[in-house]
Motif scaffolding. Structure first.
Motif, PDB file in Angstrom:
ATOM      1  N   SER A  17      27.173  63.916  38.349  1.00 34.67           N
ATOM      2  CA  SER A  17      28.372  64.451  37.706  1.00 34.67           C
ATOM      3  C   SER A  17      29.207  63.329  37.091  1.00 34.67           C
ATOM      4  O   SER A  17      29.177  62.183  37.557  1.00 34.67           O
ATOM      5  N   ARG A  19      33.290  63.105  34.932  1.00 31.65           N
ATOM      6  CA  ARG A  19      34.409  63.804  34.325  1.00 31.65           C
ATOM      7  C   ARG A  19      34.965  62.962  33.183  1.00 31.65           C
ATOM      8  O   ARG A  19      35.413  61.832  33.407  1.00 31.65           O
ATOM      9  N   SER A  21      37.739  62.346  30.181  1.00 27.27           N
ATOM     10  CA  SER A  21      39.138  62.628  29.875  1.00 27.27           C
ATOM     11  C   SER A  21      39.409  62.265  28.427  1.00 27.27           C
ATOM     12  O   SER A  21      38.776  61.365  27.870  1.00 27.27           O
ATOM     13  N   TYR A  80      40.008  67.663  29.600  1.00 22.96           N
ATOM     14  CA  TYR A  80      38.938  67.156  30.453  1.00 22.96           C
ATOM     15  C   TYR A  80      37.624  67.864  30.151  1.00 22.96           C
ATOM     16  O   TYR A  80      37.602  68.999  29.663  1.00 22.96           O
ATOM     17  N   GLN A  82      34.480  68.380  32.715  1.00 25.39           N
ATOM     18  CA  GLN A  82      33.774  68.165  33.967  1.00 25.39           C
ATOM     19  C   GLN A  82      32.294  68.465  33.729  1.00 25.39           C
ATOM     20  O   GLN A  82      31.952  69.561  33.282  1.00 25.39           O
ATOM     21  N   ASN A  84      28.617  68.614  35.411  1.00 22.99           N
ATOM     22  CA  ASN A  84      27.819  68.701  36.633  1.00 22.99           C
ATOM     23  C   ASN A  84      26.351  68.960  36.294  1.00 22.99           C
ATOM     24  O   ASN A  84      26.030  69.386  35.178  1.00 22.99           O
TER      25      ASN A  84
END
Length: 122
Positions: A17, A19, A21, A80, A82, A84
């Protein structure tokens, strides 16, 4: 002018994963629909995900549904992504974009960031 600065990219193993920004400055962030795009080596830039001005509506490319999630914090002027269950085919430079629009997916985007590299190893 709206300035967009992406961060959070890097090298990750398949299944991992990250994240991303995107920090915005220069105008009232909540007036803008935001999007994430990506461009892999030798390929055209492609749409990944979009979010409307309030964060109440989102839209995704079929290839990332269920694995990537777009969100925004208007108090922090940040959007953002995210990511995964990453796959090697997610390897690309990821760009955020802003459009002065109330639509979830605007016809075009007005401002672009410089991009952040995401590399997924197998």
């Amino acid at each position: 002018q709206v300035q967009l600065v992406e961060s959070g990219g890097g090298l990750v193993q398949a299944g991992g994963s990250l994240r991303l920004s995107c920090a915005a400055s220069g105008h009232t962030f909540s007036n803008y629909a935001m999007g994430w795009f990506r461009q892999a080596p030798g390929k055209a830039r492609e749409f990944v995900a979009a979010i409307n001005w309030s964060g109440g509506a989102t839209y995704y490319a079929d290839s990332v549904k269920g694995r990537l999630t777009i969100s925004r914090d208007n108090a922090e002027n940040t959007v953002y992504l995210q990511m995964n269950s990453l796959k090697p085919e997610d390897t690309a430079v990821y760009y955020c974009a802003a459009a002065l629009s109330k639509a979830v997916v605007p016809k075009s985007y007005d401002y672009w960031g410089q991009g952040t590299q995401v590399t997924v190893s197998s």
